[in-house]
Design a protein around this motif. Structure first.
Motif, PDB file in Angstrom:
ATOM      1  N   ASN A  69      -9.160 -11.903  11.917  1.00 50.47           N
ATOM      2  CA  ASN A  69      -9.150 -10.568  11.347  1.00 50.47           C
ATOM      3  C   ASN A  69      -7.730 -10.048  11.158  1.00 50.47           C
ATOM      4  OD1 ASN A  69      -9.796  -8.000  10.483  1.00 50.47           O
ATOM      5  ND2 ASN A  69     -11.314  -7.645  12.082  1.00 50.47           N
ATOM      6  N   SER A  70      -7.396  -9.722   9.914  1.00 40.64           N
ATOM      7  CA  SER A  70      -6.076  -9.176   9.590  1.00 40.64           C
ATOM      8  C   SER A  70      -6.104  -7.649   9.514  1.00 40.64           C
ATOM      9  CB  SER A  70      -5.575  -9.760   8.262  1.00 40.64           C
ATOM     10  OG  SER A  70      -6.471  -9.442   7.204  1.00 40.64           O
ATOM     11  N   TRP A  71      -7.058  -7.040  10.226  1.00 41.26           N
ATOM     12  CA  TRP A  71      -7.148  -5.577  10.283  1.00 41.26           C
ATOM     13  C   TRP A  71      -5.835  -4.971  10.761  1.00 41.26           C
ATOM     14  CZ3 TRP A  71      -6.147  -2.615  14.579  1.00 41.26           C
ATOM     15  CH2 TRP A  71      -6.391  -1.235  14.444  1.00 41.26           C
ATOM     16  N   SER A  72      -5.448  -3.881  10.136  1.00 43.75           N
ATOM     17  CA  SER A  72      -4.291  -3.114  10.587  1.00 43.75           C
ATOM     18  C   SER A  72      -4.299  -1.767   9.892  1.00 43.75           C
ATOM     19  CB  SER A  72      -2.980  -3.839  10.280  1.00 43.75           C
ATOM     20  OG  SER A  72      -1.863  -2.998  10.524  1.00 43.75           O
ATOM     21  N   THR A  75      -1.916  -1.756   7.091  1.00 50.77           N
ATOM     22  CA  THR A  75      -2.325  -2.476   5.894  1.00 50.77           C
ATOM     23  C   THR A  75      -3.554  -1.760   5.348  1.00 50.77           C
ATOM     24  OG1 THR A  75      -1.557  -4.538   6.890  1.00 50.77           O
ATOM     25  CG2 THR A  75      -2.938  -4.749   4.941  1.00 50.77           C
ATOM     26  N   ASN A  78      -6.781  -3.402   4.296  1.00 46.69           N
ATOM     27  CA  ASN A  78      -7.577  -4.119   5.292  1.00 46.69           C
ATOM     28  C   ASN A  78      -8.018  -3.233   6.451  1.00 46.69           C
ATOM     29  OD1 ASN A  78      -6.837  -6.226   3.666  1.00 46.69           O
ATOM     30  ND2 ASN A  78      -5.722  -7.373   5.205  1.00 46.69           N
ATOM     31  N   SER A 106      -0.732  -8.991  10.056  1.00 41.49           N
ATOM     32  CA  SER A 106      -1.271  -8.365   8.855  1.00 41.49           C
ATOM     33  C   SER A 106      -0.124  -7.958   7.944  1.00 41.49           C
ATOM     34  CB  SER A 106      -2.100  -7.131   9.240  1.00 41.49           C
ATOM     35  OG  SER A 106      -2.866  -6.669   8.161  1.00 41.49           O
ATOM     36  N   GLY A 143      -9.687 -10.819   5.125  1.00 40.08           N
ATOM     37  CA  GLY A 143      -8.412 -10.390   4.560  1.00 40.08           C
ATOM     38  C   GLY A 143      -8.641  -9.705   3.232  1.00 40.08           C
ATOM     39  N   CYS A 145      -5.538  -7.904   1.328  1.00 41.44           N
ATOM     40  CA  CYS A 145      -4.269  -7.466   0.760  1.00 41.44           C
ATOM     41  C   CYS A 145      -3.518  -8.667   0.179  1.00 41.44           C
ATOM     42  CB  CYS A 145      -3.437  -6.749   1.817  1.00 41.44           C
ATOM     43  SG  CYS A 145      -2.106  -5.741   1.135  1.00 41.44           S
ATOM     44  N   THR A 148      -2.197 -11.533   2.224  1.00 47.29           N
ATOM     45  CA  THR A 148      -3.063 -11.872   3.347  1.00 47.29           C
ATOM     46  C   THR A 148      -3.983 -13.035   3.021  1.00 47.29           C
ATOM     47  OG1 THR A 148      -3.030  -9.564   4.063  1.00 47.29           O
ATOM     48  CG2 THR A 148      -4.785 -10.941   4.930  1.00 47.29           C
ATOM     49  N   GLN A 152      -3.799 -16.609   4.973  1.00 50.86           N
ATOM     50  CA  GLN A 152      -4.898 -17.080   5.816  1.00 50.86           C
ATOM     51  C   GLN A 152      -5.417 -18.434   5.355  1.00 50.86           C
ATOM     52  OE1 GLN A 152      -7.357 -13.416   5.548  1.00 50.86           O
ATOM     53  NE2 GLN A 152      -7.372 -13.456   7.774  1.00 50.86           N
TER      54      GLN A 152
END
Length: 595
Positions: A69-72, A75, A78, A106, A143, A145, A148, A152
């Motif tokens: 998970n590239s949650w931020s 960002t 995401n 991220s 992902g 963005c 991203t 990945q």
């Protein structure tokens, strides 16, 4: 393993029975090397995981699925992926797997300096090493963005475990004064209008609040939307991943279905190397032309191909994509936005309409061919997804330019350019670096006219560093005031997928390492001939060599850390701008234990 299954002899303490729970492929689950051992190491791996409330049967041979998970909150594209992760988990549990979410770096395209591209390869390293080090059998990549998605996928390809992608999805259409406005594309237009005196600063600021109305990525065909569509073309996601709006409940359902599917993929041992063949990349190149996709896709696909071991080059982009029509009438090449594209039928409808141009037998994560997974898709709006006899552009593929100014290649997006400028000869107005450009571009004394060719140096992979999206240089304000809306611009930089104009990008080799772009001087004549695929600097070979002999590189201000590592090892744009030591893959095997 359950609490009732206790070792009865000292020998059993070292037993590794990896054959008890084999998937349909006949291959033992990789995760059992962590969680299936009845010894000290197995005890450590299992007992620590149990502090999260996982029961014994979580480790009885069920596939362990990593959710990357590239949650931020930094960002914005995401920022809702934690929610989507919960829907992926539902599907994994439903299919008999165990979902375990883990974070990775991220890349907030709109927030990072000097450019998110500097960190694409770093994120890919994070993904690769996390996947390899942890006891997982497959992975769902969350992902969306710009950088991203490729980061990945690059990392996942270098490990080659079963992998599937869920993109974050595009935002809702922007709104300003009752009209749809597109992220990026209209920002550039509004900015030029202010600089040219055609829009007030107050109006500009009011437009800002209506541009990004929901979670998700750019709703134009920027790099984020391009890559989510190309992921679908590559066969690495379920259908409709490319276009479903971020806030549409059907994206949550897609995430659930993806969670179910990754468990099946583990059992089938279906890996990126099985799907990402040369044919898959050729489909993606065709798709990029058909949707009017971002120029950034060129470098990202080259880098992904390098990781999975597929021989892909700039020449393939020209050979495969040049004659493909653009059917999607979407900004920046057209007028609609991603919501409209999806409601018109989305990417499946586009592929179904163009199936004779694609390899529909290519494999996909669905377990069936690309053609089977897209079959039956319908188009509901011929204005958005045009018919073959009424394309937005007849020949929309990325054009690769070569000549003495770009011996390793440069690219241009004809569908976003002014047709009259695609064959042009003019005198160079040279900016030695981005600071020089910013200092002089609005100088009333700048010697420039509409026929001039703007040249920007020092913005390649090593030069900025990271190859920023500054290639679509804003025009001089004095020309904007005269009504000039486009000029030929040349650089070793990139540009946003949301941008437009007659912009030559990715000139290789870059100026910072002494490529021919470094030798261009004010007043030199340059010829651009897109149909002839030529970019030529009109000086003699002798003059070129004389300038080369006098040229001296500037000393870099980066002497340590990741930026220094990047500068020392980044490849040129024509090779995907990956780090040289990351090309290829190391696989998923880890031979040594941690204790």
């Amino acid at each position: 393993m359950t609490d009732n299954k206790k070792p009865s002899t000292p020998e059993e303490l070292n037993l590794v029975n990896l054959d008890d729970e084999k998937p349909s492929s006949g291959k033992a689950l990789r995760s059992q090397q962590w969680y299936g051992k009845l010894d000290k190491d197995g005890f450590i791996h299992r007992s620590w995981m149990k502090n999260q409330g996982l029961p014994d049967h979580s480790f009885d041979g069920r596939p362990i699925i990593g959710i990357c998970n590239s949650w931020s909150e930094l960002t914005p594209c995401n920022a809702h992926l934690r929610e989507l992760a919960e829907y992926v988990k539902r599907g994994v549990w439903e299919a008999g797997g165990v979902p375990l979410e883990f974070p990775v770096m991220s890349l907030g395209e709109t927030q990072m300096k000097p450019t998110a591209m500097l960190f694409r390869n770093l994120m890919s390293m994070d993904v690769e090493e996390s996947m390899r080090a942890y006891g997982i059998d497959g992975v769902v990549l969350l992902g969306g963005c710009d950088k991203t998605t490729p980061a990945q996928l690059m990392g996942a390809c270098s490990v080659d475990l079963p992998t599937i992608i869920v993109s974050s999805g595009p935002m809702l259409n922007g709104k300003y004064r009752g009209q749809d406005v597109g992220s990026g594309t209209d920002v550039w237009k509004f900015s030029e209008a202010v600089r040219g005196g055609h829009m007030s600063l107050d109006e500009f600021m009011r437009a800002e609040s209506g541009m990004s109305r929901s979670r998700g990525t750019c709703m134009t065909m920027g790099t984020a939307s391009t890559m989510s569509c190309l992921v679908e073309a590559l066969g690495m996601s379920l259908p409709e991943n490319g276009t479903l709006p971020a806030v549409d409940a059907r994206r949550q359902a897609l995430s659930h279905l993806t969670g179910r599917r990754i468990v099946e993929m583990v059992k089938e041992d279906l890996k990126p190397s099985d799907i990402l063949t040369k044919s898959a990349f050729e489909n993606a190149i065709r798709a990029n032309a058909a949707v009017g996709g971002s120029t950034n896709a060129v470098m990202h696909l080259l880098a992904i191909a390098g990781r999975v071991g597929v021989d892909l080059s700039l020449d393939d982009w020209d050979r495969i994509g040049a004659e493909i029509p653009c059917l999607v009438d979407l900004m920046p090449s057209g007028k609609y936005l991603m919501e409209d594209f999806h409601y018109a039928g989305g990417f499946p409808a586009l592929i179904e309409r163009m199936r004779h141009l694609f390899d529909m037998d290519a494999k996909s994560v669905t377990g069936v061919s690309l053609g089977e997974s897209m079959q039956g898709a319908e188009c509901f709006n011929d204005d958005v997804i045009r018919t073959l006899d009424n394309p937005l552009r007849e020949k929309a593929g990325i054009a690769v330019l070569r000549g003495n100014l770009s011996p390793l290649g440069a690219i241009i997006k004809p569908s976003a350019a002014t047709p009259a400028l695609l064959q042009h000869k003019g005198k160079a107005v040279v900016f030695e670096n981005i600071e020089d450009y910013k200092a002089r571009i609005d100088d009333p004394e700048l010697d420039i006219d509409a026929n001039s060719i703007m040249v920007l140096k020092g913005c390649g992979p090593k030069g900025y560093p990271g190859m920023p999206e500054v290639g679509n240089m804003a025009l001089p304000s004095k020309l904007l005031e005269q009504g000039v809306t486009d000029m030929v611009r040349i650089s070793d930089a990139r540009m946003s997928g949301t941008a437009f104009g007659t912009v030559v990008l990715h000139v290789a080799p870059e100026s910072t390492i002494g490529g021919p772009l470094a030798l261009v001087e004010n007043g030199d004549e340059i010829s651009l001939d897109v149909s002839g695929r030529s970019l030529h600097l009109h000086i003699s070979d002798e003059e070129m060599q004389a300038r080369k002999a006098k040229w001296q590189p500037e000393e870099s201000e980066y002497h340590r850390g990741y930026a220094k590592l990047y500068i020392d090892h980044v490849l040129q744009a024509d090779q995907g701008a990956d780090l040289d030591f990351l090309v290829g893959k190391s696989g998923s095997v880890v031979k040594r234990e941690s204790h």
